[in-house]
Design an enzyme around this catalytic site. Structure first.
Site, PDB file in Angstrom:
ATOM      1  N   ARG A   1      11.539 -10.914  -5.738  1.00  0.00           N
ATOM      2  CA  ARG A   1      11.912  -9.837  -6.642  1.00  0.00           C
ATOM      3  C   ARG A   1      13.340  -9.392  -6.327  1.00  0.00           C
ATOM      4  O   ARG A   1      13.848  -9.643  -5.240  1.00  0.00           O
ATOM      5  CB  ARG A   1      10.952  -8.653  -6.503  1.00  0.00           C
ATOM      6  CG  ARG A   1       9.475  -9.013  -6.676  1.00  0.00           C
ATOM      7  CD  ARG A   1       8.599  -7.788  -6.412  1.00  0.00           C
ATOM      8  NE  ARG A   1       7.182  -8.063  -6.578  1.00  0.00           N
ATOM      9  CZ  ARG A   1       6.343  -8.353  -5.588  1.00  0.00           C
ATOM     10  NH1 ARG A   1       6.798  -8.409  -4.341  1.00  0.00           N
ATOM     11  NH2 ARG A   1       5.063  -8.578  -5.824  1.00  0.00           N
TER      12      ARG A   1
ATOM     13  N   LYS B   1       6.205  -4.576  -2.097  1.00  0.00           N
ATOM     14  CA  LYS B   1       5.162  -3.976  -2.921  1.00  0.00           C
ATOM     15  C   LYS B   1       3.824  -3.995  -2.187  1.00  0.00           C
ATOM     16  O   LYS B   1       3.469  -4.982  -1.549  1.00  0.00           O
ATOM     17  CB  LYS B   1       5.052  -4.755  -4.238  1.00  0.00           C
ATOM     18  CG  LYS B   1       4.403  -3.981  -5.365  1.00  0.00           C
ATOM     19  CD  LYS B   1       4.528  -4.768  -6.653  1.00  0.00           C
ATOM     20  CE  LYS B   1       3.935  -3.988  -7.828  1.00  0.00           C
ATOM     21  NZ  LYS B   1       4.046  -4.741  -9.087  1.00  0.00           N
TER      22      LYS B   1
END
Length: 454
Positions: free
Chosen positions: A278, A303
């Site tokens: 990401r 995350k």
């Protein structure tokens, strides 16, 4: 008892002398602004809003509007100094800012400089976080969920929006929570808002059940979510040719003031595609997260608070080694905790926003995305493409992708396989290889043997 305004005006020279201003003209500007400010203050009995408005009305004859607003910063610092030293009881700008529940002083000054300061200040008012009738209950729930280890960010935002709506509509304060939700649902008619309302109802139902377990559980309504899903853009799957084109653009990215930037963008793009990282994970990579001996990189606390160690192909490690060597020659910090992607001009790591802007600009320069707007392929589609192309390679190698999905989910940092399945976009190539595998492996199982026919 206050010591300002002081008749002998000793505080202003003493304050300016202690500022250690950089230029020789700065003390002149400070002295001029503060003396005019004290002239107005001496004509008023109190240091309040009316006195500030009077100073702003005197200032236009001396300065332009932009200069006047710039001078307010000088007054802000001086008033903070007076409050810290006890020369005044309270900074009036800070008091107005707290009354409006905002963080910046400049909006207060702009409101005071307007034609109707009272109305302008009223428009600045922001409700206090979780200050409604159910605010304390919602705040306790957010704290509870975060103490249990959840980030609980998006849910807290929904609760905060609902709390703000209730505060801005005082007539709802005494109504049942169901009536509040009905008014909240009717505030907008967009699909996204209705879906947010459904999510909010689920969260509030959970909160109320925690308070009173005897309450019946609420049945979720899947329709708003399905309506939102209809307007989602289908991910764009970058082909190996597309990725090669983007890498060529990154290598030749124009950057005369920062010679290391093209190689930095090239390496970012390489990791975004080959490792499925990401943009936030790219920005948070530290120099010490790369293990050249083991051929891995460590992705820390991303995350869902996950940390994972990712093995990389030898070809990618060769490119990473070349980048770190160029980074060293450019003067990058050798500290293990410094940013891997180092910004030459700032002397610090690239931010998440800067990483996203640079990579999207490469996509535009490669001709895959329009020069402006949000249409076209996205940066996050590189992650989708990594998943689809990885499954295609497994099909070509004769490997059953279903057996490898748990490993792929772990590599991507997902909680389970269900999150990974979202990234599997059915393309023509993927469908062809899946059909071919079924023809070779699955179809013979459907044939009826001679003994059954007899």
């Amino acid at each position: 008892m206050t010591d300002w305004p002081d008749p002998e005006r000793k505080l202003i020279p003493r304050y300016i002398a202690g500022l250690n201003l950089r230029t020789t003209n700065s003390p002149i500007y400070y002295r001029q602004a503060l003396n005019i400010f004290q002239d107005v203050a001496e004509r008023h009995a109190k240091l309040d809003k009316d006195m500030l408005v009077a100073w702003l009305h005197v200032s236009p004859g001396r300065w332009a509007s932009t200069t006047r607003l710039h001078r307010t910063r000088i007054i802000d610092r001086f008033l903070d100094h007076l409050e810290e030293t006890g020369a005044i009881e309270r900074n009036p700008i800070a008091a107005l800012r707290e009354a409006c529940n905002i963080k910046q002083c400049m909006p207060v000054w702009r409101a005071l400089a307007s034609r109707d300061p009272d109305s302008a200040l009223a428009e600045l008012y922001q409700p206090k976080p979780f200050g409604s009738v159910h605010g304390e209950l919602m705040a306790e729930h957010v704290t509870l969920m975060r103490n249990r280890g959840y980030k609980y960010t998006s849910q807290a935002v929904l609760l905060s929006r609902f709390d703000r709506f209730v505060q801005l509509n005082p007539a709802l304060q005494g109504q049942p929570i169901g009536v509040m939700l009905d008014h909240w649902s009717g505030a907008k008619t967009t699909r996204n808002h209705l879906n947010e309302c459904e999510k909010l109802k689920r969260i509030l139902a959970k909160i109320l059940c925690h308070q009173d377990p005897s309450l019946p559980s609420r049945r979720p309504d899947p329709r708003p979510g399905k309506e939102v899903a209809k307007q989602w853009r289908k991910p764009y799957i970058y082909t190996p040719t597309d990725v090669g084109c983007m890498l060529d653009v990154a290598r030749s990215y124009p950057s005369p003031r920062a010679p290391l930037r093209p190689l930095s963008i090239y390496t970012m793009l390489l990791l975004a595609y080959c490792a499925g990282l990401r943009r936030s994970e790219l920005a948070h990579l530290d120099f010490g997260d790369v293990d050249f001996e083991g051929g891995t990189i460590t992705i820390r606390q991303t995350k869902f608070y996950k940390t994972r160690i990712l093995p990389l192909p030898n070809s990618v490690m060769v490119e990473l080694r070349a980048y770190t060597e160029a980074r060293r020659r450019a003067g990058g910090s050798p500290d293990r905790h410094s940013g891997l992607f180092w910004h030459e001009q700032r002397g610090d790591r690239y931010t998440k926003g800067a990483v996203a802007w640079l990579l999207v600009d490469v996509i535009r320069r490669a001709g895959l995305k329009p020069p402006q707007g949000r249409t076209g392929p996205r940066l996050h589609d590189l992650r989708h493409s990594m998943v689809v192309n990885r499954i295609l390679e497994w099909y070509k190698a004769g490997i059953n992708p279903q057996d490898r999905l748990p490993f792929l989910a772990t590599y991507l940092g997902h909680r389970d396989i269900n999150s990974t399945l979202v990234y599997i976009t059915v393309t023509q190539d993927l469908l062809h290889h899946a059909n071919e595998r079924f023809r070779v492996v699955g179809a013979p199982c459907l044939e009826i043997g001679p003994e059954v026919r007899a």
